[in-house]
Write a protein that holds these residues in place. Structure first.
Motif, mmCIF file in Angstrom:
data_model
loop_
_atom_site.group_PDB
_atom_site.id
_atom_site.type_symbol
_atom_site.label_atom_id
_atom_site.label_comp_id
_atom_site.label_asym_id
_atom_site.label_seq_id
_atom_site.Cartn_x
_atom_site.Cartn_y
_atom_site.Cartn_z
ATOM 1 N N SER A 106 2.462 1.436 1.798
ATOM 2 C CA SER A 106 3.197 2.218 0.524
ATOM 3 C C SER A 106 3.293 1.695 -0.678
ATOM 4 O O SER A 106 4.320 0.903 -0.893
ATOM 5 C CB SER A 106 4.628 2.662 1.992
ATOM 6 N N ALA A 158 5.782 7.960 0.922
ATOM 7 C CA ALA A 158 4.045 7.858 0.424
ATOM 8 C C ALA A 158 2.941 7.073 0.086
ATOM 9 O O ALA A 158 3.362 5.556 0.284
ATOM 10 C CB ALA A 158 3.480 8.117 -0.864
ATOM 11 N N LEU A 185 -1.892 10.525 -4.607
ATOM 12 C CA LEU A 185 -0.947 10.023 -3.155
ATOM 13 C C LEU A 185 -1.450 10.933 -1.985
ATOM 14 O O LEU A 185 -1.614 11.301 -2.091
ATOM 15 C CB LEU A 185 0.395 10.297 -3.547
ATOM 16 N N VAL A 190 0.823 11.754 1.657
ATOM 17 C CA VAL A 190 2.073 11.842 2.856
ATOM 18 C C VAL A 190 1.775 13.054 3.675
ATOM 19 O O VAL A 190 1.049 13.466 3.705
ATOM 20 C CB VAL A 190 3.388 12.698 2.035
#
Length: 273
Positions: free
Chosen positions: A169, A186, A195, A197
């Motif tokens: 991350s 993320a 990114l 998530v």
């Protein structure tokens, strides 16, 4: 909630195009809906009904031994007899052809797997689309990226019981919703700087898939600002089939609010249009 200055018509059209493209990949001839089996390899050569050859996982990597009359096409070359795929990297996949099918050879959670993909699979041929909330510009939020000093390894569970994934991350994404600040851990997205998530929220298991949804976030600007468009909260393949090894969200990504936008529970899992 921050409402972005967007044109309603073009906003909806862009969302619809995004959704069409996502559905096209999912339901493509060799997309996830075409998968007919998730086979975990061992050191014992094993045959499967939906793939040719006997497959095994050795210290030198994945091996297939094809009987007389069996063949695969690898990099446009016909292969017969024994073929060594070598040691695969974690999350890597190799795709080889067998008639109109494609055989995926991959590594997930440290285990070698084989996943045949057949265009005629009923899950694919009967697919009619994924229900979703109507796109709403109110769910386009401004946020900021909070980078870690260096990437941190994060271990998460998987749709397959007992399996774990480890992702690096680069930081967290912070945003405000109805006057309350939230942060999501993320992971790296598909393009440099982007990114991704994984999250659940109060709609999970009610109107949206219980285990997870994913969201792609464009790369932060020079000041770390990001745009978070929850309208594009998307189902992962495990929302449609048990033959996927999708990662689950980190514990801190379980939002205590309802994100009432994005994709809903698939019809294949009992969702409603």
């Amino acid at each position: 909630m921050t409402v972005q200055d967007v044109d309603r018509v073009s906003f909806v059209q862009e969302w619809e195009e995004w959704h069409r493209q996502k559905e096209a990949v999912l339901a493509g001839p060799h997309g996830f809906l075409a998968i007919t089996g998730l086979h975990w390899l061992s050191d014992e050569p094993t045959r499967f009904e939906d793939a040719p050859g006997a497959w095994s996982s050795t210290t030198d990597g994945v091996v297939v031994e094809l009987d007389e009359g069996e063949e695969l096409v690898i990099d446009e070359q016909v292969v017969r007899g024994r073929h060594d795929f070598g040691v695969l990297a974690e999350r890597a996949s190799v795709y080889v052809s067998w008639g109109d099918a494609v055989i995926e050879v991959a590594k997930r959670g440290g285990h070698d797997i084989v996943r045949p993909r057949h265009p005629g699979n009923a899950l694919r041929t009967e697919f009619t689309g994924t229900p979703a909330y109507e796109p709403d510009a109110r769910w386009v939020l401004s946020g900021r990226f909070l980078p870690f000093d260096s990437p941190r390894p994060v271990t998460v569970g998987a749709a397959v019981e007992g399996l774990e994934h480890v992702y690096d991350s680069p930081g967290q994404v912070e945003f405000e919703l109805e006057g309350t600040a939230h942060r999501l851990t993320a992971f790296d997205g598909p393009t440099p700087g982007a990114l991704m998530v994984l999250f659940t929220d109060k709609t999970s298991g009610v109107t949206t898939y219980a285990a997870n949804r994913s969201l792609q976030i464009p790369a932060p600007d020079a000041d770390g600002r990001v745009t978070i468009d929850f309208n594009r909260a998307a189902n992962l393949p495990c929302a449609y089939t048990d033959l996927a090894t999708c990662p689950l969200p980190p514990t801190e990504n379980r939002l205590p609010v309802g994100i009432e936008t994005g994709e809903k529970i698939p019809l294949e899992r009992g969702g409603r249009p």
